[in-house]
Write a protein that holds these residues in place. Structure first.
Motif, short mmCIF file in Angstrom:
data_model
loop_
_atom_site.label_atom_id
_atom_site.label_comp_id
_atom_site.label_asym_id
_atom_site.label_seq_id
_atom_site.Cartn_x
_atom_site.Cartn_y
_atom_site.Cartn_z
N ASN A 1 39.42 47.53 36.19
CA ASN A 1 40.36 48.08 37.16
C ASN A 1 41.03 46.92 37.92
OD1 ASN A 1 40.57 48.72 40.25
ND2 ASN A 1 40.86 50.69 39.20
N SER A 2 42.34 47.02 38.15
CA SER A 2 43.09 45.93 38.76
C SER A 2 42.56 45.56 40.14
CB SER A 2 44.58 46.30 38.85
OG SER A 2 44.75 47.47 39.62
N LEU A 3 42.07 46.53 40.88
CA LEU A 3 41.52 46.27 42.20
C LEU A 3 40.28 45.39 42.11
CD1 LEU A 3 41.68 46.90 45.25
CD2 LEU A 3 40.20 48.88 44.82
N TYR A 4 39.40 45.74 41.19
CA TYR A 4 38.18 44.96 41.00
C TYR A 4 38.53 43.55 40.52
CZ TYR A 4 33.86 43.27 38.87
OH TYR A 4 32.77 42.51 38.51
N ARG A 5 39.41 43.48 39.52
CA ARG A 5 39.80 42.18 38.95
C ARG A 5 40.37 41.25 40.01
NH1 ARG A 5 42.54 44.06 35.12
NH2 ARG A 5 44.63 43.98 36.02
N SER A 6 41.26 41.77 40.83
CA SER A 6 41.87 40.96 41.88
C SER A 6 40.84 40.50 42.90
CB SER A 6 42.98 41.75 42.57
OG SER A 6 43.53 41.03 43.63
N ALA A 7 39.94 41.39 43.28
CA ALA A 7 38.93 41.07 44.29
C ALA A 7 37.99 39.97 43.80
CB ALA A 7 38.14 42.32 44.66
N VAL A 8 37.55 40.09 42.54
CA VAL A 8 36.59 39.11 41.99
C VAL A 8 37.24 37.75 41.81
CG1 VAL A 8 35.23 38.53 39.95
CG2 VAL A 8 35.12 40.82 40.90
N THR A 9 38.42 37.71 41.23
CA THR A 9 39.08 36.42 40.98
C THR A 9 39.45 35.72 42.28
OG1 THR A 9 41.20 37.58 40.70
CG2 THR A 9 39.96 37.07 38.72
N GLN A 10 39.93 36.48 43.26
CA GLN A 10 40.29 35.87 44.54
C GLN A 10 39.06 35.39 45.29
OE1 GLN A 10 43.29 35.03 45.86
NE2 GLN A 10 44.02 35.59 43.81
N ALA A 11 37.98 36.16 45.24
CA ALA A 11 36.75 35.75 45.91
C ALA A 11 36.22 34.45 45.31
CB ALA A 11 35.70 36.85 45.81
N TYR A 12 36.24 34.36 43.98
CA TYR A 12 35.76 33.14 43.32
C TYR A 12 36.64 31.94 43.69
CZ TYR A 12 34.83 29.73 39.65
OH TYR A 12 34.54 28.57 38.99
N LYS A 13 37.95 32.14 43.66
CA LYS A 13 38.88 31.05 43.96
C LYS A 13 38.75 30.59 45.41
CE LYS A 13 43.84 29.96 43.71
NZ LYS A 13 43.69 28.80 42.80
N GLN A 14 38.71 31.53 46.33
CA GLN A 14 38.65 31.18 47.74
C GLN A 14 37.34 30.50 48.10
OE1 GLN A 14 41.16 31.48 49.98
NE2 GLN A 14 42.46 32.21 48.32
N LEU A 15 36.23 31.03 47.57
CA LEU A 15 34.93 30.45 47.89
C LEU A 15 34.76 29.07 47.28
CD1 LEU A 15 32.50 33.50 47.61
CD2 LEU A 15 33.05 32.21 49.67
N SER A 16 35.08 28.93 45.99
CA SER A 16 34.83 27.66 45.30
C SER A 16 35.76 26.56 45.76
CB SER A 16 34.97 27.85 43.79
OG SER A 16 36.27 28.29 43.44
N GLU A 17 37.01 26.91 46.14
CA GLU A 17 37.98 25.89 46.51
C GLU A 17 38.07 25.65 48.02
OE1 GLU A 17 41.75 26.75 44.81
OE2 GLU A 17 41.02 26.80 42.74
N LYS A 18 37.98 26.72 48.82
CA LYS A 18 38.22 26.58 50.25
C LYS A 18 36.96 26.71 51.11
CE LYS A 18 43.01 28.07 49.85
NZ LYS A 18 44.09 28.97 50.32
N ALA A 19 35.89 27.25 50.53
CA ALA A 19 34.64 27.36 51.29
C ALA A 19 33.47 27.00 50.37
CB ALA A 19 34.48 28.78 51.84
N PRO A 20 33.46 25.75 49.87
CA PRO A 20 32.45 25.37 48.87
C PRO A 20 31.01 25.49 49.37
CG PRO A 20 33.65 23.44 49.67
CD PRO A 20 34.39 24.64 50.16
N GLN A 21 30.79 25.20 50.65
CA GLN A 21 29.42 25.30 51.14
C GLN A 21 28.96 26.75 51.22
OE1 GLN A 21 27.40 22.76 51.42
NE2 GLN A 21 29.13 21.48 50.74
#
Length: 415
Positions: A44-64
């Motif tokens: 589902n597009s909602l799930y896909r967007s949520a997961v990819t954005q969460a991974y990107k934001q956490l790994s790049e902008k909040a690594p700790q």
């Protein structure tokens, strides 16, 4: 015809590259139809967007914060980790109706997962299938996190013996663990000389070459490293590969050669393997796939800015093996490069250590094991079917012999 479905997830390029390597390896085998799919494209597009954005934001902008989540979700108790992954699968299943349809339409003989999300979903989806298909998991991190462990997996393919030992300590059956390495591009099995690679890419034969892969790194930090390297008193060729990192391309736009250092700036390229062979030293982040490719070619590496969590573990394994050095301060990169280039004996030791850790044939080893296992399963199923049929015939004979002959005759006569 044997049908193989490979499932990955578009959370970083590593899973996709591993899937491509396995797909190419399966395609080398006749009588095999292989299909590689991004599981998230069937979500589902909602799930896909949520997961990819969460991974990107956490790994790049909040690594700790990402590190805290990664380490906090790594459960040492086998039953608890299995239950936890199963719970996640039940929550995610409603978003993956299209994935269920893919499984029904393609009807694979086996499913190979190179990422955790499709693997944990299969333990739910396969429960409702008429006949469960063998599932194999290819771990693309140097250390296997507990999220890789699921019910119904017929084989885990692991990067090293350390990862296997950790899973055994957690209670995973050793019989399903296979140390093969992370699958890398098949071209890495082909012998190449440094001279050939440099000639092919129009690179100088006399200068030391240092390649910096900056596609997954912070543009500001990469520029700082590049500026420091340009101040090197040693004559070198510095190649910076930006990949799809547009911010890095912009950051380096006005940076040029120095008195001793030639600078070559590249965007997205299709000859990474040639650069690995041509380079005396590689500067990179610690992604599982890129470091596996570098190790398979035996190129010494300087590891910078690993993502907290799995990439830190990758870097630790490489540094402990002597195949690379790990640096936390970007200011230390240029001094480390100069130190190593001045010591060819140390580079030679790192080269040998990398070759001992690398697994250039990993993709083919995994494919051969899976196809051998499928063949053995078919033979076993044939034998079991034959035994059942024989038992049924024998049971029928016994029932007939138990009927008195006179009754059989009278019955026949009456008919």
């Amino acid at each position: 015809m044997t049908r193989i479905l490979i499932l990955h997830a578009s959370l970083g390029a590593g899973h996709l590259n591993a899937a491509k390597a396995l797909c190419n390896a399966f395609e080398r085998i006749s009588e095999v139809e292989v299909r590689s799919e991004d599981a998230l494209s069937y979500a589902n597009s909602l799930y896909r967007s949520a997961v990819t954005q969460a991974y990107k934001q956490l790994s790049e902008k909040a690594p700790q914060l990402y590190k805290a989540f990664y380490e906090g979700s790594d459960i040492s108790d086998l039953e608890k980790s299995l239950d936890n992954n199963l719970t996640w699968a039940k929550l995610e299943r409603p978003f993956f109706a299209d994935l269920e349809q893919l499984l029904k339409e393609f009807d694979p003989d086996a499913i190979v997962c190179v990422q955790q999300i499709p693997s944990r979903l299969l333990q739910i989806l396969e429960q409702d299938a008429p006949m469960a298909k063998p599932q194999y998991v290819v771990v693309t991190d140097v250390i296997a996190h507990s999220t890789w462990i699921n019910h119904g997996v017929h084989g885990y393919f692991l990067p090293n013996i350390l990862s296997a030992n950790l899973l055994i300590q957690r209670g995973v059956n050793p019989a399903v663990l296979h140390v093969t390495g992370i699958p890398v591009k098949l071209e890495i099995m082909e012998p190449k000389t440094k001279e050939e690679a440099r000639s092919r890419q129009s690179l100088p034969h006399t200068l030391p070459i240092v390649t910096l892969f900056g596609g997954g790194l912070n543009a500001r930090r990469v520029k700082s490293m590049v500026v420091d390297l340009l101040a090197s008193p040693l004559p070198i060729l510095l190649i910076v590969v930006a990949g799809r990192n547009e911010k890095l391309v912009e950051a380096l736009e006005e940076v040029t050669d120095s008195a001793q250092v030639q600078l070559r700036k590249l965007a997205e390229i299709d000859y990474v393997d040639d650069l690995l062979v041509a380079s005396d030293l590689v500067i990179t982040k610690a992604g599982g796939l890129i470091t596996s490719e570098i190790l398979a070619r035996g190129t010494p590496m300087v590891i910078v800015d690993p993502i907290p969590g799995q990439e830190e573990q990758n870097a630790d394994v490489i540094a402990a093996a002597g195949a690379g050095v790990q640096l936390r301060l970007p200011e230390m990169v240029a001094p480390a490069v100069q130190y190593l280039l001045k010591r060819p004996d140390r580079l030679a030791e790192m080269h040998q250590s990398a070759l001992e850790l690398g697994q250039p044939r990993a993709a083919l080893n995994i494919v051969e094991h899976i196809l051998t296992d499928l063949h053995a399963r078919r033979v076993m199923q044939t034998l079991e079917t034959s035994e059942l049929e024989t038992s049924a015939v024998e049971a029928g004979s016994l029932e007939t012999s138990a009927i008195p002959a006179g009754i059989v005759s009278r019955t026949a006569h009456a008919e």
